[in-house]
Design a protein around this motif. Structure first.
Motif, short mmCIF file in Angstrom:
data_model
loop_
_atom_site.label_atom_id
_atom_site.label_comp_id
_atom_site.label_asym_id
_atom_site.label_seq_id
_atom_site.Cartn_x
_atom_site.Cartn_y
_atom_site.Cartn_z
N TYR A 33 2.93 -5.24 10.62
CA TYR A 33 3.80 -6.41 10.53
C TYR A 33 4.51 -6.65 11.88
O TYR A 33 4.66 -7.80 12.33
N LYS A 48 1.85 -8.15 0.18
CA LYS A 48 1.73 -8.08 1.64
C LYS A 48 1.95 -9.45 2.27
O LYS A 48 2.64 -9.58 3.28
N LEU A 65 5.15 -10.39 4.77
CA LEU A 65 4.97 -10.90 6.12
C LEU A 65 5.61 -12.27 6.29
O LEU A 65 6.38 -12.50 7.23
#
Length: 317
Positions: A257, A298, A302
């Motif tokens: 990230y 995920k 992000l």
């Protein structure tokens, strides 16, 4: 002198004895025969009756065999009918299941549309308002002159493509008029290659054309919005100071990230003024069954940080 033989008497006493004994034996046999059992079949009428009974029995057997064959045929027909009815029942059950799925899908679409409408009504921010998003309302600023949509075209998104198109239409309606807009895939490919690197002039007909083109869009995807964001910033960042990116997706297949955020922030920062070039917004899509998968987590992780650091808003759809 010759001796003379005595004359032979045919009917002597011995002969009569023999004859008498033989006659007596015959009489005895006759008497015994008449006193004996004549049996069941010495009568012609009885034999005829038995033959008729036998013929009737054979006829009855033939009739019963025919009846058995008829019943077997009926049984087979009934079994075939039962199997057909079972198939019809199975088909009906399948049709009901498909109908329930369609109803659920329509319900999900309706729910998503209502949520988008509610958010737009509650939280749309007009031109020249604060640079910071409203955390409590969760509104998306609509003050950009140019808009780029970066859309994940992976299989999971295509499974809810109608929902994506509805969301696109709603976001466009949040911008009554813009100077130009574009649609790119998460890989950075343009929806219509004829306008690569240029802006699509905004008009109702242009919006309808682009949405219609999206219905049959077969763009490639690696289920990561990073390439599309970076391509949009490289191509269009230097051309305008009033730009908004809208990222539509459900997955992030990339790695770190921190590295991703650093790359996006570097491209989205004006080197002279240090200000952000574009607002970056994101809309995260979830499966119709509401299942929260690792991929969705995920993507949300992000894009929440990307939007926070780039004056945008993240909405889970």
């Amino acid at each position: 002198m010759k001796s003379r033989r005595a004359p032979i008497e045919v009917f002597s006493l011995s002969f009569l004895d023999v004859i008498s004994c033989a006659f007596g034996a015959v009489v005895m046999l006759i008497l015994l025969a008449r006193n004996g059992d004549d049996g069941q079949f010495n009568d012609v009428n009885q034999v005829s009756t038995l033959l008729q009974s036998l013929n009737r029995a054979e006829a009855n057997v033939s009739s019963l065999q025919s009846a058995i064959a008829t019943q077997d045929a009926k049984l087979q027909q009934a079994q075939s009918s039962t199997a057909s009815n079972q198939r019809q029942a199975d088909n009906l059950a399948s049709a009901i299941a498909r109908a329930e799925q369609d109803v659920q899908a329509l319900t999900d679409k309706s729910s998503g549309l209502e949520q988008i409408k509610e958010r737009r009504q509650r939280a749309a921010i007009s031109t020249n308002t604060t640079e910071q998003r409203d955390e409590e309302v969760g509104g998306i600023p609509v003050d950009a002159d140019y808009v780029i949509f970066i859309v994940d075209t992976s299989g999971s998104m295509k499974a809810m493509w109608e929902k994506v198109l509805i969301t696109m239409d709603e976001v466009l309606n949040n911008h009554p008029a813009v100077s130009g807009f574009q649609i790119m895939s998460d890989n950075g490919e343009f929806l219509l290659s004829t306008s690569s690197g240029r802006w699509r002039a905004d008009s109702p007909s242009q919006r309808r054309t682009m949405l219609a083109a999206m219905r049959t869009w077969g763009g490639s995807s690696n289920s990561s919005p990073v390439e599309g964001i970076e391509s949009a910033l490289r191509i269009y960042g230097p051309k305008t100071s009033s730009l908004a990116l809208y990222v539509l997706g459900d997955d992030y297949s990339g790695g770190s990230y921190d590295d991703t955020l650093a790359s996006i922030n570097r491209l989205n920062t004006n080197r002279v003024s240090g200000e952000k070039i574009a607002r970056i917004h994101a809309i995260g899509f979830s499966r119709s069954n509401g299942q929260l998968t690792a991929d969705i987590v995920k993507f949300s992780t992000l894009m929440r940080e990307v939007t926070r650091q780039n004056n945008g808003t993240f909405i889970a759809n």
